[in-house]
Design an enzyme around this catalytic site. Sequence first.
Site, PDB file in Angstrom:
ATOM      1  N   SER A  64     -30.302 -23.668 -23.249  1.00  0.00           N
ATOM      2  CA  SER A  64     -30.139 -24.175 -21.883  1.00  0.00           C
ATOM      3  C   SER A  64     -28.708 -24.589 -21.544  1.00  0.00           C
ATOM      4  O   SER A  64     -28.417 -24.863 -20.377  1.00  0.00           O
ATOM      5  CB  SER A  64     -31.077 -25.367 -21.649  1.00  0.00           C
ATOM      6  OG  SER A  64     -32.409 -24.930 -21.563  1.00  0.00           O
ATOM      7  N   LYS A  67     -27.152 -22.681 -18.749  1.00  0.00           N
ATOM      8  CA  LYS A  67     -27.508 -22.852 -17.332  1.00  0.00           C
ATOM      9  C   LYS A  67     -26.328 -23.167 -16.426  1.00  0.00           C
ATOM     10  O   LYS A  67     -26.174 -22.559 -15.357  1.00  0.00           O
ATOM     11  CB  LYS A  67     -28.604 -23.900 -17.199  1.00  0.00           C
ATOM     12  CG  LYS A  67     -29.939 -23.465 -17.806  1.00  0.00           C
ATOM     13  CD  LYS A  67     -30.947 -24.599 -17.842  1.00  0.00           C
ATOM     14  CE  LYS A  67     -32.256 -24.158 -18.475  1.00  0.00           C
ATOM     15  NZ  LYS A  67     -33.220 -25.277 -18.606  1.00  0.00           N
ATOM     16  N   TYR A 195     -32.577 -13.947 -18.236  1.00  0.00           N
ATOM     17  CA  TYR A 195     -32.577 -15.358 -18.628  1.00  0.00           C
ATOM     18  C   TYR A 195     -32.754 -15.508 -20.138  1.00  0.00           C
ATOM     19  O   TYR A 195     -32.045 -16.287 -20.783  1.00  0.00           O
ATOM     20  CB  TYR A 195     -33.694 -16.089 -17.883  1.00  0.00           C
ATOM     21  CG  TYR A 195     -33.855 -17.524 -18.298  1.00  0.00           C
ATOM     22  CD1 TYR A 195     -32.878 -18.476 -18.015  1.00  0.00           C
ATOM     23  CD2 TYR A 195     -34.995 -17.937 -19.000  1.00  0.00           C
ATOM     24  CE1 TYR A 195     -33.023 -19.797 -18.411  1.00  0.00           C
ATOM     25  CE2 TYR A 195     -35.151 -19.260 -19.394  1.00  0.00           C
ATOM     26  CZ  TYR A 195     -34.156 -20.182 -19.106  1.00  0.00           C
ATOM     27  OH  TYR A 195     -34.305 -21.487 -19.498  1.00  0.00           O
ATOM     28  N   TYR A 247     -31.885 -33.685 -17.958  1.00  0.00           N
ATOM     29  CA  TYR A 247     -33.280 -33.676 -17.532  1.00  0.00           C
ATOM     30  C   TYR A 247     -33.778 -35.082 -17.155  1.00  0.00           C
ATOM     31  O   TYR A 247     -33.112 -35.810 -16.440  1.00  0.00           O
ATOM     32  CB  TYR A 247     -34.162 -33.045 -18.616  1.00  0.00           C
ATOM     33  CG  TYR A 247     -33.720 -31.684 -19.044  1.00  0.00           C
ATOM     34  CD1 TYR A 247     -33.501 -30.689 -18.111  1.00  0.00           C
ATOM     35  CD2 TYR A 247     -33.484 -31.390 -20.387  1.00  0.00           C
ATOM     36  CE1 TYR A 247     -33.088 -29.421 -18.494  1.00  0.00           C
ATOM     37  CE2 TYR A 247     -33.069 -30.126 -20.781  1.00  0.00           C
ATOM     38  CZ  TYR A 247     -32.870 -29.142 -19.833  1.00  0.00           C
ATOM     39  OH  TYR A 247     -32.454 -27.916 -20.218  1.00  0.00           O
ATOM     40  N   VAL A 265     -32.241 -26.555 -26.528  1.00  0.00           N
ATOM     41  CA  VAL A 265     -33.220 -26.760 -27.590  1.00  0.00           C
ATOM     42  C   VAL A 265     -32.791 -26.113 -28.902  1.00  0.00           C
ATOM     43  O   VAL A 265     -33.443 -26.304 -29.932  1.00  0.00           O
ATOM     44  CB  VAL A 265     -34.619 -26.246 -27.175  1.00  0.00           C
ATOM     45  CG1 VAL A 265     -35.157 -27.052 -26.010  1.00  0.00           C
ATOM     46  CG2 VAL A 265     -34.591 -24.754 -26.867  1.00  0.00           C
TER      47      VAL A 265
END
Length: 477
Positions: A64, A67, A195, A247, A265
């Site tokens: 992530s 992103k 992705y 988050y 992660v």
Amino acid sequence: MTSLVDGYLSHITSACAADLSGAVADYIPELAQVDPEGYGLSLCVHDGHIYSRGDSSVEFTIQSISKPLTYAMALSRLGYVQVDTKIGVEPSGEAFNEISVDDRLRPKNPMINAGAILTASMLLPPVRDVAAQTVDEVFDELMAFYSACAGRQLSLDPAVYGSEAATGARNRAIAYMLDSFGVIDTDPEAALDLYYRQCSLRVTTDDLAVIGCTIANGGVNPRTGRQVLNQEVAQRVLSVMTTCGMYDGAGDWVSSVGLPAKSGVGGGILAILPGQLGIGVYSPRLDRHGNSVRGIDTCRHLSTDLGLHMFNLTRESRVTIRSIHDIADFEIGEDWGEIERLYLRTCRDRVRIYELQGDLTFAGAESAMRRFEGDLDDVDVLIVDISRIGVIDPVARTMILNFKHALDDRGQRAMLVDPDGVVRASVDRHRNDSTLPDLAAPQALRGFDPTLPHVHGTIADAVIDAEAFQLKQRYPA
């Protein structure tokens, strides 16, 4: 001479290494196989110099942390209006993989999976039938952009890519939910494929630190000098990382760490101090939010111990070396005898004066120390003139005083010109602080002589002290 910054980083990694809590991500089979003991830390400062500790060369998948980079790429290509029409910038307050949209049916931000999948979709042609070759071409462009940010060619981990694609039921559900809302203009499967690939690129903590510094520098890679993205895009990315990057733990992160950041992660964390530096951390054991346990702890230490919180109110982020010169233009002290004066004339170039200006924080002190350390083989005495320094924070102060002690151990001498008593006032104000590490220097802050020897009110006094030191070295009692 061991770098004082390396001493800081050794202190921090030693403090964090003992934490064995958390668990590796197991919902992606390939990630469940990584070594849970891995731990690396890298810090890239504004001129591209990298400090590394531990497993900084170990490759892991970016996950992530990709992103904000894909978001930057979409903003650069499509512009703010088009991207903002599709993706919000508000914190979701929810886990990264929540099926979450706002009242306009937009993903709440590009840092959660829904927003990231939609961001990836916007790089593909707005048609329902996307050829595999087209996805390959867009991925090649995306990988080239990531590589430009990192300053080296990155590559795909095919095993992780295959594992993510085979087990990504929840992401597939998110993509088709967005498609059912009419917000995906391309083939959802093509968007998912892109992705999964972006998440499966291999990076090291050195790469993350350089990527972070590239964004911190307004889009200029500090290692290559290339303008990879424009300053406005870098500003937007930093803003969204600040509010949404961690988050549902974002609020605690901003208040306690205060660095724009993004976790993955795979165990990585990218953190940025705008205008100053980038940080990369890797440790694969995750907490309940999906963030690296050691990575979080490491960043907290970096922020607290080095004064890196972005809302640190010091006015200027970088100190400037105004001038560097020897003492050839200074008259030799009148109190010396003729033999002593003859000797001192031969070594005026062995005393060097560094005039600093601005406010002195960690980043400025690090840059100045690196310059000092590079000159040590050519000098007997360094005179650091901080008369034009407005503010010196506790970390920079500790670095300077420990540098003085380190030179004593080398048989050299460092002196300060501090007419306004800035250093003495800082020592008095922070003498009982418990958060500042010792930098692996000979003495801790409480061990410093409170009279601060070799701290002078004028350059002239420092020059006389330097001459006395040189004479003592030449004519020991």
